[in-house]
Design a protein around this motif. Structure first.
Motif, mmCIF file in Angstrom:
data_model
loop_
_atom_site.group_PDB
_atom_site.id
_atom_site.type_symbol
_atom_site.label_atom_id
_atom_site.label_comp_id
_atom_site.label_asym_id
_atom_site.label_seq_id
_atom_site.Cartn_x
_atom_site.Cartn_y
_atom_site.Cartn_z
ATOM 1 N N MET A 46 0.806 -1.427 -0.319
ATOM 2 C CA MET A 46 0.316 -0.148 -0.203
ATOM 3 C C MET A 46 1.050 1.053 0.368
ATOM 4 O O MET A 46 0.681 2.071 -0.988
ATOM 5 N N VAL A 47 2.305 1.198 0.478
ATOM 6 C CA VAL A 47 2.268 1.911 0.927
ATOM 7 C C VAL A 47 3.664 2.559 0.032
ATOM 8 O O VAL A 47 4.493 3.879 -0.095
ATOM 9 N N SER A 48 4.059 1.570 -0.654
ATOM 10 C CA SER A 48 4.990 1.403 -1.867
ATOM 11 C C SER A 48 4.078 2.278 -3.303
ATOM 12 O O SER A 48 5.092 3.112 -4.093
ATOM 13 N N ALA B 131 -2.235 0.983 7.324
ATOM 14 C CA ALA B 131 -0.512 0.472 6.756
ATOM 15 C C ALA B 131 -0.296 1.125 8.288
ATOM 16 O O ALA B 131 1.283 0.328 8.268
ATOM 17 N N CYS B 132 0.142 2.595 8.123
ATOM 18 C CA CYS B 132 1.136 3.064 9.370
ATOM 19 C C CYS B 132 0.813 1.896 10.729
ATOM 20 O O CYS B 132 2.312 2.328 11.014
ATOM 21 N N HIS B 133 0.317 1.356 10.858
ATOM 22 C CA HIS B 133 0.078 1.321 12.163
ATOM 23 C C HIS B 133 -0.001 -0.204 12.189
ATOM 24 O O HIS B 133 0.920 -0.509 13.567
ATOM 25 N N VAL B 134 0.363 -0.236 11.210
ATOM 26 C CA VAL B 134 0.663 -2.285 10.815
ATOM 27 C C VAL B 134 2.311 -1.482 10.963
ATOM 28 O O VAL B 134 2.796 -2.802 11.831
ATOM 29 N N PHE B 135 3.324 -0.990 10.290
ATOM 30 C CA PHE B 135 4.362 -0.985 11.113
ATOM 31 C C PHE B 135 4.544 -0.303 11.908
ATOM 32 O O PHE B 135 5.904 -0.870 12.973
ATOM 33 N N GLY C 152 4.727 6.028 4.082
ATOM 34 C CA GLY C 152 3.659 6.297 4.934
ATOM 35 C C GLY C 152 2.805 7.425 5.111
ATOM 36 O O GLY C 152 1.598 7.986 4.743
ATOM 37 N N ILE C 153 3.620 7.885 6.255
ATOM 38 C CA ILE C 153 3.262 9.281 6.695
ATOM 39 C C ILE C 153 3.845 10.277 5.881
ATOM 40 O O ILE C 153 3.267 11.494 5.791
#
Length: 618
Positions: A530-532, A555-559, A590-591
């Motif tokens: 997603m963040v790529s 997605a950011c919460h996963v990382f 993502g950020i």
């Protein structure tokens, strides 16, 4: 026999005379006559009886007259406070519970910041927008003029910078007094800002027809032009996306106008008032969602759902026969649209329903708590027969075959039915299907609790496996992102479809990722994809659907969770975990995405802040 003593005899007066004389009674004081102080009734009051009894100020309690005098004094003092607020300190300070809301409506050179409570998004609700009670949507005589905008936007390239998604201003310099819409040049400018990105905000009308009819030199509300509701909503989006300082100064006024027309246009006589009002409600819901006014976004999304179901858009080309209800006064005159004039108009109705459907999914997942993610479109007995939508150009080319019929369209997709009457491989259809998977995964996750009874657990496990297989199968049919032109409007829709599919995987597996390594890997793989962004340059994409912020936050919460887990493991001395650096790089991607779009979206700005707070806490 004792003789009766006369009433006015000297003996009688002597017996009534008190041992102690007091001051004058109130009646005598008021009349300014001499009082003998005799109690309980003085001489003057006995000679000239009054309606009120004798009252003395030295009695055991306050007399009625004294109470009235004190009341008059207190009211005079309060009146003086109100007339001279700067000269006195008020004895009573009143609290205005709506003061924070009114403050955001004042004329100000500084854009107001979005104030959202530190609670989950599902409970961060804004107050309703104000609506004018003095305006007339059909005459426009009591509204303000747009003439001021013409001098401030001389060319379509005028632009400026703004740190706020919406500037709210009062009546000073308002663009509404006399004219019902902006000048022709301003309208051209606003449409050029909005139409290239309109599909991202649920625009389902044929763009070429809409532009052509909007620019006709005909009065506002003329049946040959779009309805006032949809025109006002399009103008609002054009202002919002313009980044032009003079236009942004009038954004609040454009919003009020659009809200007013959306509320009243269904009562008008415009030939397309139903479909155009539906379009306006969708545009307003996305707009309010984007600027962080969540309660109003839900309200307009609900209005769009009700309007779509009310005119039967969920049964277009249905292969089933429906018996009309026999309950109600209007059962013999069902509400319906006139027959479509051509393929393009029928395509607008098909795509209009699916635009409402997708909006409903997004709003439900983003703003509802997981255990209550459902809605009218999932109610028992609700059957959607409308065939999958086509891309707008396909209707123009005549790709909608006359024999196409619909039957349980969504149910067949979720059941992975091979006999689906329409393949639904258009860009728009794939996006709708991805929203279904995203919504269904979030809804299923909300039903999970660790201590489910055996029968409920078995049902949950079966549903989990079914939706998981469907997500994996659906992903194989998505067009790759590698060779897409970032400036092509369909690229944004395809990117959103990929992100929705990945987010569906994360939603489905996140509840087991802490205990199951396979689920954790599913979440990490989907979040990395997603963040790529498929290698696309986000700066070239233009504006995105507001739900993208919610997906990137997922997605950011996963990382963040995985980085936190790695840091909590007691590694041996001298051992370094190389995985954290890679996770940090993905988190920054993502950020960066949130940061890029937060400049113009209050929702993404808030989401970016929450991600930064979550990361700083680990």
């Amino acid at each position: 026999m004792i003789a009766e003593t006369p009433r006015n005899s000297a003996a009688s007066r002597a017996m009534a005379k008190p041992l102690k004389r007091g001051r004058a009674c109130m009646n005598c004081r008021f009349l300014k006559i001499k009082c003998d102080g005799v109690k309980p009734i003085c001489g003057p009051c006995r000679r000239n009886p009054k309606d009120d009894d004798c009252e003395y100020s030295d009695g055991p309690g306050r007399s009625r007259t004294k109470v009235l005098e004190d009341t008059v004094s207190r009211l005079e003092a309060r009146l003086h406070e109100l007339e001279h607020p700067d000269e006195t300190t008020p004895s009573v300070t009143l609290h205005d519970p709506y003061r924070p809301y009114h403050e955001t409506q004042r004329l100000s050179k500084t854009p107001p910041s979005l104030v959202i409570p530190d609670t989950p998004l599902s409970h961060s609700l804004s107050p309703f927008s104000p609506t004018s009670t003095t305006s007339s949507l059909h005459s426009g005589k009591q509204w303000h003029t747009f003439g001021l905008l013409e001098s401030m936007t001389e060319s379509t390239g005028s632009s400026g910078s703004s740190s706020s998604p919406m500037r709210q201003y009062g009546s000073h310099g308002s663009p509404f007094l006399g004219a019902e819409e902006p000048s022709f040049l301003v309208i051209q400018n606003l449409l050029e800002k909005f139409l290239p990105h309109c599909v991202q905000y649920g625009f389902f009308l044929n763009v070429d027809r809409f532009r052509e009819s909007s620019l006709l030199h005909l009065p506002f509300g003329h049946p040959s032009r779009p309805s006032p509701a949809v025109l006002s909503a399009a103008y609002l989006w054009g202002v919002h996306l313009s980044r032009s300082e003079p236009l942004l100064h009038q954004e609040y006024n454009f919003m009020v106008r659009a809200l007013q027309h959306a509320a009243t246009d269904p009562l008008g006589a415009h030939p397309s008032n139903v479909l155009h009002t539906l379009q306006a409600e969708i545009l307003l819901s996305y707009y309010l969602f984007r600027i962080g006014r969540f309660l109003e976004a839900k309200t307009h999304a609900g209005a769009a759902v009700s309007l779509a179901l009310g005119c039967g858009l969920h049964r277009i080309r249905s292969s089933n026969m429906y018996t009309p209800s026999t309950i109600g006064l209007a059962s013999d005159t069902p509400i319906s649209l006139h027959p479509a004039l051509d393929n393009i108009e029928e395509g607008e109705r098909i795509n209009g329903f699916w635009a409402v459907f997708t909006l409903h999914k997004f709003i439900s997942v983003a703003l509802e708590i997981p255990s209550s993610i459902c809605g009218t479109l999932e109610a028992p007995g609700m059957q959607i027969d409308t065939p999958w939508p086509l891309d707008s150009s396909s209707y123009t080319e005549g790709s909608l075959h006359p024999d196409v019929r619909g039957d349980s369209t969504v149910r067949n997709f979720l059941g992975n039915s091979i006999g689906d009457v329409h393949d639904g491989h258009s860009t728009v259809a794939l996006n709708v299907k991805a929203s279904i998977l995203f919504h269904r995964a979030a809804h299923l996750t909300g039903q999970w609790t660790p201590n489910l009874p055996t029968r409920e657990f078995q049902a949950f496990a079966a549903a989990f496996q079914s939706i998981n297989r469907l997500i994996d199968s659906f992903r194989l049919h998505l067009p790759p992102l590698d060779d897409l032109d970032p400036k092509d409007p369909t690229t944004r829709t395809i990117l959103l479809t990929h992100a929705l599919t990945d987010a569906a995987t994360i939603k489905l597996h996140s509840i087991f990722s802490y205990a199951d390594s396979a689920s954790k890997q599913h979440c990490l793989t989907a979040a990395r994809k997603m963040v790529s962004y498929g290698g696309l340059n986000l700066h070239e994409l233009g504006h995105m659907n507001p739900i993208m912020g919610t997906l990137w936050v997922t997605a950011c919460h996963v990382f963040i969770d995985e980085i936190s887990r790695l840091r909590s493991i007691p590694w041996p001395p001298g051992y370094t975990e190389g995985g954290e650096e890679e996770l940090m790089e993905k988190l920054r991607n993502g950020i960066n995405g949130l940061s890029l779009f937060s400049e113009e979206s209050a929702l993404m700005k808030y989401q970016l802040t929450k991600i930064q707070e979550a990361f700083s806490a680990i």
